[in-house]
Design a protein around this motif. Structure first.
Motif, PDB file in Angstrom:
ATOM      1  N   MET A 303      -3.935  -7.675  -2.969  1.00  0.00           N
ATOM      2  CA  MET A 303      -4.062  -6.211  -2.829  1.00  0.00           C
ATOM      3  C   MET A 303      -2.761  -5.563  -3.268  1.00  0.00           C
ATOM      4  SD  MET A 303      -4.894  -4.096   0.648  1.00  0.00           S
ATOM      5  CE  MET A 303      -5.654  -2.477   0.553  1.00  0.00           C
ATOM      6  N   LYS A 304      -2.865  -4.560  -4.115  1.00  0.00           N
ATOM      7  CA  LYS A 304      -1.639  -3.870  -4.537  1.00  0.00           C
ATOM      8  C   LYS A 304      -1.108  -3.011  -3.376  1.00  0.00           C
ATOM      9  CE  LYS A 304      -3.642   0.427  -6.384  1.00  0.00           C
ATOM     10  NZ  LYS A 304      -3.999   1.205  -7.580  1.00  0.00           N
ATOM     11  N   PRO A 305       0.157  -2.576  -3.437  1.00  0.00           N
ATOM     12  CA  PRO A 305       0.647  -1.681  -2.379  1.00  0.00           C
ATOM     13  C   PRO A 305      -0.182  -0.392  -2.383  1.00  0.00           C
ATOM     14  CG  PRO A 305       2.449  -2.468  -3.770  1.00  0.00           C
ATOM     15  CD  PRO A 305       1.182  -2.890  -4.442  1.00  0.00           C
ATOM     16  N   SER A 307      -1.431   3.245  -2.664  1.00  0.00           N
ATOM     17  CA  SER A 307      -0.996   4.158  -3.739  1.00  0.00           C
ATOM     18  C   SER A 307      -0.298   5.421  -3.229  1.00  0.00           C
ATOM     19  CB  SER A 307      -2.211   4.598  -4.556  1.00  0.00           C
ATOM     20  OG  SER A 307      -2.928   3.481  -5.018  1.00  0.00           O
ATOM     21  N   THR A 308      -0.768   5.976  -2.124  1.00  0.00           N
ATOM     22  CA  THR A 308      -0.199   7.245  -1.640  1.00  0.00           C
ATOM     23  C   THR A 308       1.135   6.976  -0.965  1.00  0.00           C
ATOM     24  OG1 THR A 308      -2.438   8.007  -1.222  1.00  0.00           O
ATOM     25  CG2 THR A 308      -0.652   9.291  -0.239  1.00  0.00           C
ATOM     26  N   LEU A 309       2.188   7.533  -1.531  1.00  0.00           N
ATOM     27  CA  LEU A 309       3.529   7.326  -0.964  1.00  0.00           C
ATOM     28  C   LEU A 309       3.957   8.594  -0.239  1.00  0.00           C
ATOM     29  CD1 LEU A 309       5.393   5.578  -3.931  1.00  0.00           C
ATOM     30  CD2 LEU A 309       3.925   4.587  -2.200  1.00  0.00           C
ATOM     31  N   ARG A 330      -2.894  12.213   3.911  1.00  0.00           N
ATOM     32  CA  ARG A 330      -2.716  11.287   5.038  1.00  0.00           C
ATOM     33  C   ARG A 330      -3.087   9.866   4.577  1.00  0.00           C
ATOM     34  NH1 ARG A 330      -6.694  13.203   9.125  1.00  0.00           N
ATOM     35  NH2 ARG A 330      -8.014  12.322   7.542  1.00  0.00           N
ATOM     36  N   SER A 331      -2.294   8.878   4.964  1.00  0.00           N
ATOM     37  CA  SER A 331      -2.490   7.576   4.322  1.00  0.00           C
ATOM     38  C   SER A 331      -1.998   6.408   5.165  1.00  0.00           C
ATOM     39  CB  SER A 331      -1.721   7.594   2.994  1.00  0.00           C
ATOM     40  OG  SER A 331      -1.941   6.410   2.300  1.00  0.00           O
ATOM     41  N   ASP A 332      -2.543   5.228   4.858  1.00  0.00           N
ATOM     42  CA  ASP A 332      -2.029   3.993   5.446  1.00  0.00           C
ATOM     43  C   ASP A 332      -0.730   3.609   4.731  1.00  0.00           C
ATOM     44  OD1 ASP A 332      -4.412   3.794   6.901  1.00  0.00           O
ATOM     45  OD2 ASP A 332      -5.381   2.613   5.329  1.00  0.00           O
ATOM     46  N   CYS A 333       0.107   2.807   5.414  1.00  0.00           N
ATOM     47  CA  CYS A 333       1.293   2.234   4.758  1.00  0.00           C
ATOM     48  C   CYS A 333       0.935   0.848   4.228  1.00  0.00           C
ATOM     49  CB  CYS A 333       2.433   2.151   5.763  1.00  0.00           C
ATOM     50  SG  CYS A 333       3.801   1.152   5.216  1.00  0.00           S
TER      51      CYS A 333
HETATM   52  C1  LIG Z   1      -9.228  -0.892   3.757  1.00  0.00           C
HETATM   53  C2  LIG Z   1      -8.496  -0.079   2.723  1.00  0.00           C
HETATM   54  C3  LIG Z   1      -7.764   1.029   3.119  1.00  0.00           C
HETATM   55  C4  LIG Z   1      -7.072   1.799   2.178  1.00  0.00           C
HETATM   56  N1  LIG Z   1      -6.346   2.864   2.612  1.00  0.00           N
HETATM   57  C5  LIG Z   1      -5.658   3.597   1.703  1.00  0.00           C
HETATM   58  C6  LIG Z   1      -4.854   4.702   2.123  1.00  0.00           C
HETATM   59  O1  LIG Z   1      -4.798   5.045   3.315  1.00  0.00           O
HETATM   60  N2  LIG Z   1      -4.171   5.371   1.173  1.00  0.00           N
HETATM   61  C7  LIG Z   1      -4.211   5.052  -0.147  1.00  0.00           C
HETATM   62  O2  LIG Z   1      -3.554   5.677  -0.952  1.00  0.00           O
HETATM   63  N3  LIG Z   1      -4.959   4.004  -0.567  1.00  0.00           N
HETATM   64  C8  LIG Z   1      -5.685   3.288   0.311  1.00  0.00           C
HETATM   65  N4  LIG Z   1      -6.443   2.222  -0.130  1.00  0.00           N
HETATM   66  C9  LIG Z   1      -6.477   1.888  -1.559  1.00  0.00           C
HETATM   67  C10 LIG Z   1      -7.081   2.971  -2.424  1.00  0.00           C
HETATM   68  O3  LIG Z   1      -8.366   3.340  -1.963  1.00  0.00           O
HETATM   69  C11 LIG Z   1      -7.155   2.511  -3.890  1.00  0.00           C
HETATM   70  O4  LIG Z   1      -5.930   1.971  -4.287  1.00  0.00           O
HETATM   71  C12 LIG Z   1      -7.470   3.681  -4.800  1.00  0.00           C
HETATM   72  O5  LIG Z   1      -8.765   4.160  -4.492  1.00  0.00           O
HETATM   73  C13 LIG Z   1      -7.413   3.340  -6.288  1.00  0.00           C
HETATM   74  O6  LIG Z   1      -8.261   2.292  -6.607  1.00  0.00           O
HETATM   75  P1  LIG Z   1      -7.707   0.944  -7.252  1.00  0.00           P
HETATM   76  O7  LIG Z   1      -6.464   0.614  -6.512  1.00  0.00           O
HETATM   77  O8  LIG Z   1      -8.787  -0.070  -7.018  1.00  0.00           O
HETATM   78  O9  LIG Z   1      -7.458   1.199  -8.702  1.00  0.00           O
HETATM   79  C14 LIG Z   1      -7.134   1.447   0.801  1.00  0.00           C
HETATM   80  C15 LIG Z   1      -7.893   0.326   0.409  1.00  0.00           C
HETATM   81  C16 LIG Z   1      -8.567  -0.436   1.363  1.00  0.00           C
HETATM   82  C17 LIG Z   1      -9.357  -1.619   0.922  1.00  0.00           C
END
Ligand SMILES: Cc1cc2nc3c(=O)[nH]c(=O)nc-3n(C[C@H](O)[C@H](O)[C@H](O)COP(=O)(O)O)c2cc1C
Length: 391
Positions: A303-305, A307-309, A330-333
């Motif tokens: 899983m990549k880091p 995206s939302t910083l 609002r976002s996860d770390c």
């Molecule tokens: C369980 C889960 C939770 C996620 N939570 C976030 C989040 O809070 N913030 C965020 O920017 N990306 C989060 N992501 C990742 C993004 O949804 C994802 O990176 C973005 O939609 C772009 O799609 P891609 O990374 O597949 O290209 C999460 C992914 C998963 C599987």
């Protein structure tokens, strides 16, 4: 032709997420408690953001279930959103790198909000609901699927750390879903440090399916190969950028003699799912030629880091083209532990789909009968076949 299909609907801040499961057999005892359990597991994990504190996901059957068992008709499961404000959610002027914001905005000529609402990983609640439903089917065939986290950011479990399947249930006891105790604390610290810097982390997890019979998937056409289908399913989870079957990348650096799993055989006196064939090792991750080989199916995903910083990267204002910091939602770390639960449930769905193809039948009972006949077929004591002459 896949008999069992899954599609989802719903926006992140719409009224909810919806799972449409078609081709699910008649007569499987189901209940929302088992689905709620999986939904709750998806919401856990060290490093999650504010959204998971708002939502308490609960499943509701909208169709396909009567008197606690499936009817053979499409099953629709709803997971309602508490944070439902689609109409009033603010527009985003500066697309966030790593998201579908920019490409989706240009492709659809639509506001970024309309793109991100559907691209959001909130959609994975529907996948988990579907997987939880399919788990209730797979348990009748003795199949169970578990997962654990192997790396978060720079912190990795040791290369030779190989937990037993039985121990993998304990992953849920750890906030990072890691089974290697010394790594747990280091992973939490790495998340804290990234969080403090307004930054994010990714990682690696493993999903293992036990009890999978020999013969799911097929070698005869590229899109029937189960390894490819599983890879697509896992890669389609937001932020998953790498998938390997077994230790696929490590295998690539070794000689064949160190990689391929020898075959052993001991006659069986009652039908089994593997017909008496076994392997002393499982470097193939349970799949050869796109077909399950009776060993546990083992897949890993990177899983990549996130995206939302919170310390946003440079972006541009979509109206003026002027350089600006990316918008912040609002976002996860770090969501690696949650992604592992999503992948676990989505692998359950992929195995259920392959199982429904192999063991046809409209009801659970018919599928179980077909499964029994198949077990008898593969467990017949081996002897030389008489040569048949063509007419
Ligand atoms: C369980 C889960 C939770 C996620 N939570 C976030 C989040 O809070 N913030 C965020 O920017 N990306 C989060 N992501 C990742 C993004 O949804 C994802 O990176 C973005 O939609 C772009 O799609 P891609 O990374 O597949 O290209 C999460 C992914 C998963 C599987």
């Amino acid at each position: 032709m896949a008999y069992l299909t899954f599609h989802s609907a719903g926006e992140s801040h719409g009224c909810g997420c919806f799972a449409f499961v078609q081709g699910f057999p008649f007569g499987v005892p189901v209940g929302t408690a088992a689905i709620d359990r999986e939904l709750a597991r998806r919401q856990q994990g060290y490093g999650r953001g504010g959204r998971m504190k708002i939502e308490t996901d609960k499943a509701e059957f909208l169709s396909g279930v009567r008197k606690g068992r499936t009817m053979g008709s499409p099953v629709v499961i709803a997971v309602r959103n508490k944070d439902s404000r689609l109409e009033s959610a603010p527009e985003l002027d500066c697309p966030r790198p790593g998201h579908a914001d920019l490409a989706g905005h240009l492709k659809y000529d639509a506001p970024v909000r309309d793109i991100l609402e559907r691209a959001s990983a909130r959609e994975t609640a529907a996948r988990v609901a579907c997987g939880a439903l399919c788990r209730l089917l797979l348990k009748h065939f003795g199949i169970d699927v578990r997962s654990h986290v192997m790396a978060i950011g720079p912190v990795e479990v040791p290369g030779d750390f190989c937990p037993a399947f039985e121990d993998m249930v304990k992953a849920d006891e750890s906030q990072v879903r890691c089974l290697h105790k010394p790594s747990q604390k280091l992973m939490c610290e790495a998340i804290d440090q990234a969080n403090a810097a307004g930054d994010t982390l990714g990682g690696v997890f493993e999903v293992v399916a036990q009890g999978v019979p020999i013969g799911l998937g097929d070698h005869t056409q590229w899109d029937r190969r189960l390894d490819g289908r599983i890879a697509q399913a896992l890669m389609s989870i937001p932020a998953i950028k790498g998938v390997e079957v077994g230790p696929g990348f490590a295998n690539a650096r070794l000689r064949g003699s160190a990689v391929h799993d020898p075959i052993t055989y001991a006659p069986v006196h009652a039908p089994t799912a593997t017909g008496g064939f076994s392997r002393p090792s499982n470097h193939a991750g349970g799949l050869e030629g796109g077909i399950t080989n009776g060993q546990p199916v083992v897949v890993r995903a990177a899983m990549k880091p996130i995206s939302t910083l919170m310390t946003p990267l440079p972006s541009v204002n979509l109206h003026t083209g002027a350089p600006m910091a990316a918008s912040v939602e609002r976002s996860d770390c770090c969501a690696v532990p949650a992604a592992a639960v999503v992948a676990e449930n989505f692998l359950v769905f992929m195995l259920a789909q392959a199982l429904c193809e192999k063991f046809s039948g409209d009801s659970l009972q018919e599928k179980l009968l077909n499964y029994q006949v198949y077990r008898e077929q593969i467990s017949r004591v081996r002897r030389a076949r008489p040569t048949e002459k063509a007419e």
